[in-house]
Design an enzyme around this catalytic site. Sequence first.
Site, PDB file in Angstrom:
ATOM      1  N   ASP A 199       0.447  -3.066   7.566  1.00  0.00           N
ATOM      2  CA  ASP A 199      -0.993  -3.305   7.516  1.00  0.00           C
ATOM      3  C   ASP A 199      -1.559  -3.595   8.916  1.00  0.00           C
ATOM      4  O   ASP A 199      -1.023  -4.438   9.645  1.00  0.00           O
ATOM      5  CB  ASP A 199      -1.242  -4.514   6.606  1.00  0.00           C
ATOM      6  N   ASP A 332      -8.241   1.937   0.249  1.00  0.00           N
ATOM      7  CA  ASP A 332      -9.395   1.578   1.082  1.00  0.00           C
ATOM      8  C   ASP A 332     -10.399   2.718   1.181  1.00  0.00           C
ATOM      9  O   ASP A 332     -11.371   2.620   1.939  1.00  0.00           O
ATOM     10  CB  ASP A 332      -8.933   1.245   2.509  1.00  0.00           C
TER      11      ASP A 332
END
Length: 558
Positions: A199, A332
């Site tokens: 991430d 996302d």
Amino acid sequence: MKDWWKNSVVYQIYPRSFKDSNGDGFGDLPGVIEKLDYLKELGIDVIWLSPVFDSPQDDNGYDIRDYRSVYAGFGTNEDMEELIAQAHKRGIKVVMDLVVNHTSDEHVWFVESRKSRENAYSDYYIWKDPKADGSEPNNWGSSFCGSAWEYSEQRGQYFLHFYSRRQPDLNWENPKVRKEVYDLMKFWMEKGADGWRMDVIASISKEQDFPDYPEEEGRKYYTGKYHSNGPRLHEFIQEMNREVLSKYDCMTVGEAPGSTPEVARLFTDPDRKELNMIFTFEHMNIDRVPGSVNRKWALKPFDLRELKRVMSDWQYKLAGRGWNALYFENHDQPRVISRWGNDTEYREECAKAYATVLHGMQGTPYIYQGEEIGMTNVAFELEEYEDIEVRNAFQELVVNGKSITREEFQKAVWNKSRDNGRTPMQWDDSENAGFTTGTPWFRVSDRYQEINVKNALEKKDSVFYYYKELIRLRHEEPLLTEGEYRLILPEDEHIFAYLRQTEKEGWLVAANLSEKTLPSEPLREFVKEMQEVMIGNYERTGIEGELRPYEAFMMRIR
Ligand code: NOJ
């Protein structure tokens, strides 16, 4: 096989929305185990699981409270081990999500860190004194709006958070922090995890003099400057590789907003011993107005030429020197067919066409749950959105800043919000799309009776079987992994076409990404002889005559 990830196809699971096994409305690990045979049928090689660790879920698990325990809503550590075992039994590898740019503010490191300036964890995070007038240390902004600094009364200092104020950034300058990260990685790899998606890994190293953003870029406007691709980033990744990654046969993919192909080469050139591949954002940013205070919500019309330019640039610049991670969707991003295509009349053709251009490229393709059945965006009332990004942006841009009207914002949310990709997976046409027998944590798309796995499995020419075929080709045709890439017709507004070439053979990959019927003549110029259609989304290709709406194919040529 060495570098097995090069001809693998990865399937991303967002566990809270995938399959609920116990009726609490929240997806879980036993639910994932239940669906492994489905994934086996699809043929994928690797699952990437979005974070399953203990977390207060302020950012849906990207805020981790304990890296060594599974979040109770998802199940137990035993469930995770069982999932790995069951996946391995089916020849599927499991990649976990490493969220170590920040933790949750409930992580014990942070709870301790904020107590005082002298304790075992005091330097685990990025703490700074207020300026003389009490204000924030500099003008950095959070990606989720507002300042990137939050004041702690307890410690009398500000801490840095590039995401929500409940996600304090770790201090990677501290060797103890790095050691903690390497240890937790080993913890899961010893349990059989096959690698990591990392991430916002490009943000772990920050410019240590913490300069203000230049005035013209606006106060508190998140730009990525001074923390994306910071000074010690590659040193840290190389250390991680030495300490952990090199000791396992694993796959790594770093999330790297703000990266260019040149940066990607630093990450992925095998000689540098860093990562296997990174996720770029360049192609995801083509439909936003650059530099706007309204950020991703400032919509710019889609231009296929721009998409082709960016994706081809990455193909050329990483060829032979690194490796691409190929994706259109993830948790996302909105659904690509709704964003840039047609999700009504030509929904299936369009889903196959985008899949064709992505899966024909060099790199490792990623499929996001639901993409393989052509799931679509949703258009809910603003109040129904769950995502912290939408909620904060609404407050800052619509309510406080008034830089965008409610109507414009709503339109942008329908088009771009992350929640488009987070609605529950549509398994069948029963209530709640077969995702849960309880009340789903987030509203199911209204289209679940039409678009669901059950229908897709029953229909011979569904999007699902097209993906299955693309995956089979990736496994069986070395050209897709090795072949050189060359974009053709770069200026064409509707056709995305390119050639792939090895010493032995050449392929043409082409898609009409429009609702128009177009002459295929411009393509024929590149085809001396048509040899074999490898895959296509219409009965017969229109290469001899016309390309129908969203027609796409791969063809062996001379
Ligand atoms: C990227 C993740 O994919 C996203 O979901 C998350 O909000 C941020 N990083 C912060 O962890």
